[in-house]
Motif scaffolding. Structure first.
Motif, PDB file in Angstrom:
ATOM      1  N   THR A  53       0.818  -1.217   0.000  1.00  0.00           N
ATOM      2  CA  THR A  53       0.000   0.000   0.000  1.00  0.00           C
ATOM      3  C   THR A  53       0.851   1.267   0.000  1.00  0.00           C
ATOM      4  O   THR A  53       0.344   2.358   0.241  1.00  0.00           O
ATOM      5  CB  THR A  53      -0.940   0.026   1.215  1.00  0.00           C
ATOM      6  N   THR A  54       2.147   1.145  -0.257  1.00  0.00           N
ATOM      7  CA  THR A  54       3.031   2.305  -0.288  1.00  0.00           C
ATOM      8  C   THR A  54       3.562   2.516  -1.700  1.00  0.00           C
ATOM      9  O   THR A  54       4.001   1.575  -2.355  1.00  0.00           O
ATOM     10  CB  THR A  54       4.222   2.123   0.672  1.00  0.00           C
ATOM     11  N   TYR A  56       6.267   4.918  -3.900  1.00  0.00           N
ATOM     12  CA  TYR A  56       7.398   5.847  -3.870  1.00  0.00           C
ATOM     13  C   TYR A  56       7.561   6.439  -5.266  1.00  0.00           C
ATOM     14  O   TYR A  56       7.558   5.711  -6.260  1.00  0.00           O
ATOM     15  CB  TYR A  56       8.691   5.133  -3.496  1.00  0.00           C
ATOM     16  N   LYS A  75       6.595   9.822  -0.755  1.00  0.00           N
ATOM     17  CA  LYS A  75       6.051   8.549  -0.295  1.00  0.00           C
ATOM     18  C   LYS A  75       4.553   8.715  -0.061  1.00  0.00           C
ATOM     19  O   LYS A  75       4.117   9.586   0.689  1.00  0.00           O
ATOM     20  CB  LYS A  75       6.733   8.145   1.018  1.00  0.00           C
ATOM     21  N   TYR A  76       3.774   7.858  -0.708  1.00  0.00           N
ATOM     22  CA  TYR A  76       2.331   7.854  -0.541  1.00  0.00           C
ATOM     23  C   TYR A  76       1.936   6.567   0.173  1.00  0.00           C
ATOM     24  O   TYR A  76       2.229   5.475  -0.304  1.00  0.00           O
ATOM     25  CB  TYR A  76       1.612   7.935  -1.893  1.00  0.00           C
ATOM     26  N   ASP A  77       1.302   6.703   1.312  1.00  0.00           N
ATOM     27  CA  ASP A  77       0.846   5.544   2.079  1.00  0.00           C
ATOM     28  C   ASP A  77      -0.661   5.415   1.883  1.00  0.00           C
ATOM     29  O   ASP A  77      -1.432   6.169   2.469  1.00  0.00           O
ATOM     30  CB  ASP A  77       1.195   5.717   3.551  1.00  0.00           C
ATOM     31  N   SER A  85       0.514  10.175   4.058  1.00  0.00           N
ATOM     32  CA  SER A  85       0.486  10.264   2.610  1.00  0.00           C
ATOM     33  C   SER A  85       1.091  11.566   2.103  1.00  0.00           C
ATOM     34  O   SER A  85       0.854  12.628   2.650  1.00  0.00           O
ATOM     35  CB  SER A  85      -0.951  10.157   2.115  1.00  0.00           C
TER      36      SER A  85
END
Length: 103
Positions: A53-54, A56, A75-77, A85
């Motif tokens: 779910t991450t 880059y 970085k998007y979580d 996010s």
């Protein structure tokens, strides 16, 4: 309007007018002369990595080694769309993207 909401006609028109042109959402443009993506006239490369779910997204000057701390990585979580996010690490290495400090 029945609910008394205030609207901005120029925004409404831009959002809903079928004749409005799409806006560029990326700061990069393609230079056909150098066959490279450029940002502010500087050729850039981008890398993407999806881990569960991450996500880059890395950006650096073309030719920057992945182990050199000249990358800007976002970085998007996707599991935490609030605090985690869209955090950014600058002067980072692509190689160590999972352990970099994101702010």
């Amino acid at each position: 309007m029945a609910d008394g909401a205030v609207t901005n006609p120029s925004i409404d028109r831009a959002e809903h007018d079928d004749t409005a042109s799409a806006k560029r959402v990326t700061p990069l443009s393609y230079d056909s002369g150098t066959l490279a993506w450029v940002k502010n006239g500087i050729p850039k490369t981008e890398r993407y990595d999806v881990q569960s779910t991450t996500i880059y997204v890395g950006e650096a000057v073309i030719g920057t080694a992945t182990n050199v701390a000249n990358w800007t990585i976002t970085k998007y979580d996707l599991a935490d769309m609030t605090a985690g996010s869209g955090k950014v690490a600058t002067a980072a290495t692509w190689t160590n993207r999972a352990s970099e400090t994101y702010q």
